[in-house]
Structures are given as structure tokens and as C-alpha cells.
Write a protein that holds these residues in place. Structure first.
Motif, PDB file in Angstrom:
ATOM      1  N   UNK A   1       3.041  -9.312   0.331  1.00 37.33           N
ATOM      2  CA  UNK A   1       3.683  -8.694  -0.829  1.00 37.33           C
ATOM      3  C   UNK A   1       4.382  -7.386  -0.440  1.00 37.33           C
ATOM      4  N   UNK A   2       3.737  -6.596   0.410  1.00 42.35           N
ATOM      5  CA  UNK A   2       4.341  -5.335   0.853  1.00 42.35           C
ATOM      6  C   UNK A   2       5.656  -5.609   1.597  1.00 42.35           C
ATOM      7  N   UNK A   3       5.656  -6.640   2.438  1.00 45.84           N
ATOM      8  CA  UNK A   3       6.892  -6.999   3.153  1.00 45.84           C
ATOM      9  C   UNK A   3       7.967  -7.474   2.184  1.00 45.84           C
ATOM     10  N   UNK A   4       7.575  -8.261   1.180  1.00 47.27           N
ATOM     11  CA  UNK A   4       8.580  -8.787   0.230  1.00 47.27           C
ATOM     12  C   UNK A   4       9.249  -7.642  -0.539  1.00 47.27           C
ATOM     13  N   UNK A   5       8.460  -6.636  -0.873  1.00 48.02           N
ATOM     14  CA  UNK A   5       9.048  -5.488  -1.576  1.00 48.02           C
ATOM     15  C   UNK A   5      10.013  -4.742  -0.664  1.00 48.02           C
ATOM     16  N   UNK A   6       9.665  -4.667   0.612  1.00 50.41           N
ATOM     17  CA  UNK A   6      10.575  -4.039   1.580  1.00 50.41           C
ATOM     18  C   UNK A   6      11.859  -4.858   1.713  1.00 50.41           C
ATOM     19  N   UNK A   7      11.733  -6.191   1.641  1.00 53.32           N
ATOM     20  CA  UNK A   7      12.933  -7.049   1.706  1.00 53.32           C
ATOM     21  C   UNK A   7      13.835  -6.788   0.501  1.00 53.32           C
TER      22      UNK A   7
END
Ligand SMILES: [Fe+2]
Ligand SMILES: [Fe+2]
Length: 183
Positions: free
Chosen positions: A141-147
Motif C-alpha cells: 500500500x505504501x508503494x502504491x501511494x508513492x506510485x
């Protein structure tokens, strides 16, 4: 859609069915994400956007590997729809990329916003249960928000017809989630 279910204890049947469903849909979603970026990269091959897309694609591969591992270890039945996500994800990626780099980025924003809500909902449902799955979800989820932020920095919101494009993609993503939980 899913009705309210009673809270459960670790190890009970309802919890196992519930987490199997979570792992199934998450694996399907991460697979779909790799296909979207593959479609985009087939069209957008160089430049600043291509570099950013390639980096996001690599992270999606890592997310997928983690859910692949959970599927194997816990003997979860994978979705039967992966041939559909293989084609639909790629087509969505290629089509948005053909509309331009901003539209490709708008696709990422729309998908990641839906996925963020989806992962948040799952995390809430898990509560304190299943720390391994919860941690995997949290990290993805943290990576998706960064994307999403990366895509916004690449002027996603300036894509022509942004609102309409975004709404259409979100509807498709929600439908894909709903189906992959069940089939
Ligand atoms: Fe991902
Ligand atoms: Fe992502």
C-alpha cells in the motif's frame, strides 16, 4: 457485495476463507498492475515517463512475488480470471499510453486510488490478525501511494478528459476486484 460478518478468532474457518479471498484478489491485482505497466512500456519506450514507469513496474513485480509466495504457502486457489487480467491489463496500459504520457499517468492515479482504498479496507478487516499478510498489504500500500504521487508529479491530472478517464478506469478496477475475490 460482502455483508457484515462477525469478528473472528485466529484459525477459525471464516477467517481462513476471508484471508484466502484477500490473498487471491491481491495476487490478481498485482498481476494486473504488472500487465498495465507492460502495456504502457510497449508504447512509451524512452524518456522521463518511461523511466518512472519502469521503476513502478519493478515494484509491482516485487508485490506480485510476495502474493505469489502467500498463494503457494497457504494453498490458496488463484483466481481463474488471470487470462482475462493478462489481456485487459495490457490493453488498458497500451491504450492509455497511446493517448499520451499524461493519460498513462492518469491511469496509474486511478488504479492506485482504488487499490489504496482496497488495501485500507483489508487492513481494517484483518485488525490485529494475520500479521504476515497485514505487513505485506501495508508495504504494498505504501508503494502504491508513492506510485500515485509519482504519476501526479508527471502531470496525470492534466491529461485530456482526466475526470472521465479516471472514473472509467476506477469503475473497471473495482469490477476487477469484485470478480477476483469471487472467481
Ligand atoms: Fe502493487
Ligand atoms: Fe502500483
Amino acid at each position: 457485495m460482502t455483508g457484515e460478518r462477525p469478528p473472528y478468532l485466529p484459525g477459525d474457518r471464516a477467517a481462513q476463507d476471508d484471508t484466502a479471498r484477500m490473498i487471491r484478489v491481491d495476487q490478481a491485482g498485482e498481476y494486473g498492475a504488472t500487465r498495465i505497466y507492460a502495456g504502457q512500456l510497449a508504447v512509451i519506450r524512452r524518456g522521463r515517463a518511461a523511466g518512472a514507469i519502469r521503476e513502478m513496474a519493478e515494484q509491482e513485480q516485487r508485490h506480485l512475488a510476495q502474493f505469489d509466495r502467500l498463494v503457494c504457502e497457504r494453498r490458496v486457489r488463484p483466481t481463474a480470471l488471470s487470462p482475462l487480467w493478462q489481456v485487459a491489463g495490457y490493453a488498458l496500459g497500451a491504450a492509455t499510453a497511446l493517448m499520451g504520457e499524461r493519460a498513462a499517468m492518469a491511469c496509474t492515479v486511478a488504479v492506485e486510488e482504488v487499490i489504496d482504498g482496497h488495501y485500507a479496507h483489508q487492513a481494517e478487516r484483518l485488525g490485529g490478525g494475520d500479521p504476515e499478510l497485514a505487513q505485506t498489504i501495508h508495504a504494498a500500500r505504501a508503494d502504491e501511494l508513492a506510485h500515485r504521487d509519482t504519476a501526479l508529479a508527471h502531470e496525470a491530472a492534466e491529461a485530456p478528459g482526466y475526470e472521465l478517464l479516471s472514473a472509467a478506469i476506477k469503475t473497471g478496477a473495482r469490477l476487477a476486484i469484485w470478480l477476483s475475490e469471487r472467481i
